[in-house]
Enzyme design. Sequence first.
Site, short mmCIF file in Angstrom:
data_model
loop_
_atom_site.label_atom_id
_atom_site.label_comp_id
_atom_site.label_asym_id
_atom_site.label_seq_id
_atom_site.Cartn_x
_atom_site.Cartn_y
_atom_site.Cartn_z
N ASN A 88 -10.21 16.38 -4.68
CA ASN A 88 -9.76 16.19 -3.29
C ASN A 88 -8.35 16.75 -3.17
O ASN A 88 -7.50 16.48 -4.02
CB ASN A 88 -9.78 14.70 -2.94
CG ASN A 88 -11.18 14.13 -2.91
OD1 ASN A 88 -12.13 14.82 -2.58
ND2 ASN A 88 -11.32 12.87 -3.29
N GLU A 96 -5.56 10.96 -1.96
CA GLU A 96 -4.72 9.76 -1.80
C GLU A 96 -3.63 9.66 -2.85
O GLU A 96 -2.58 9.08 -2.59
CB GLU A 96 -5.61 8.50 -1.85
CG GLU A 96 -6.54 8.39 -0.65
CD GLU A 96 -7.50 7.22 -0.75
OE1 GLU A 96 -7.55 6.55 -1.80
OE2 GLU A 96 -8.21 6.98 0.25
N HIS A 101 -6.01 15.37 -9.95
CA HIS A 101 -7.02 14.71 -10.78
C HIS A 101 -8.39 15.24 -10.40
O HIS A 101 -8.71 15.40 -9.23
CB HIS A 101 -6.97 13.18 -10.60
CG HIS A 101 -6.97 12.74 -9.18
ND1 HIS A 101 -5.84 12.78 -8.39
CD2 HIS A 101 -7.95 12.25 -8.38
CE1 HIS A 101 -6.12 12.33 -7.18
NE2 HIS A 101 -7.40 12.02 -7.14
P1 5GP Z 1 -8.15 10.76 -4.36
O1 5GP Z 1 -8.58 10.09 -3.08
O2 5GP Z 1 -6.66 10.99 -4.40
O3 5GP Z 1 -8.96 11.99 -4.69
O4 5GP Z 1 -8.56 9.75 -5.52
C1 5GP Z 1 -7.72 8.74 -5.98
C2 5GP Z 1 -8.57 7.86 -6.86
O5 5GP Z 1 -7.71 7.07 -7.66
C3 5GP Z 1 -9.47 6.90 -6.07
O6 5GP Z 1 -10.83 7.14 -6.43
C4 5GP Z 1 -8.99 5.51 -6.51
O7 5GP Z 1 -10.05 4.58 -6.66
C5 5GP Z 1 -8.30 5.80 -7.82
N1 5GP Z 1 -7.21 4.89 -8.15
C6 5GP Z 1 -6.24 4.44 -7.31
N2 5GP Z 1 -5.38 3.64 -7.96
C7 5GP Z 1 -5.82 3.57 -9.24
C8 5GP Z 1 -5.34 2.88 -10.41
O8 5GP Z 1 -4.33 2.17 -10.39
N3 5GP Z 1 -6.05 3.05 -11.55
C9 5GP Z 1 -7.17 3.83 -11.62
N4 5GP Z 1 -7.80 3.91 -12.79
N5 5GP Z 1 -7.65 4.50 -10.53
C10 5GP Z 1 -6.98 4.37 -9.37
#
Ligand code: 5GP
Length: 119
Positions: A88, A96, A101
């Site tokens: 993303n 987010e 990642h």
């Molecule tokens: P994005 O929306 O940025 O592509 O994905 C962020 C991801 O990070 C989400 O799927 C969310 O569940 C995960 N995430 C957020 N905070 C944490 C955390 O403290 N530990 C882990 N292992 N994952 C997290």
Amino acid sequence: MGTDCLFCRIVAGEIPATVVRETPTTLAFRDIDPKAPVHVLVVPKEHYADVATLSQSDPTLAGEVLATAAAVAEDEGLLGDGFRLMFNTGAHGGQEVFHVHAHVLGGAPLGPMLARSLG
Ligand code: 5GP
Ligand code: ZN
């Protein structure tokens, strides 16, 4: 990057995570809120905001993130039935956490590529 980045803090061991694979340059850990039976995040240890910045700045490291994602998919038994690899990126991409990642998603049919179609 300073300690205000969540994934830098996970890399530094300041915030716990369930690590499934580590290389000298990358870390893979389970998503805290899994969206599929297997949901692993793969990050470069060095901070880059998103996949575009990473790929343009350090294509070798970007390749290492992909190689770790493939190794995770193999470890999790996903190579036979397949999986989804997702970055993303930015506001429209729904990003987010602004430390690049890869999401490794699998373990069940994942449905259509997007939640809704255009039009
Ligand atoms: P994005 O929306 O940025 O592509 O994905 C962020 C991801 O990070 C989400 O799927 C969310 O569940 C995960 N995430 C957020 N905070 C944490 C955390 O403290 N530990 C882990 N292992 N994952 C997290
Ligand atoms: Zn970071």
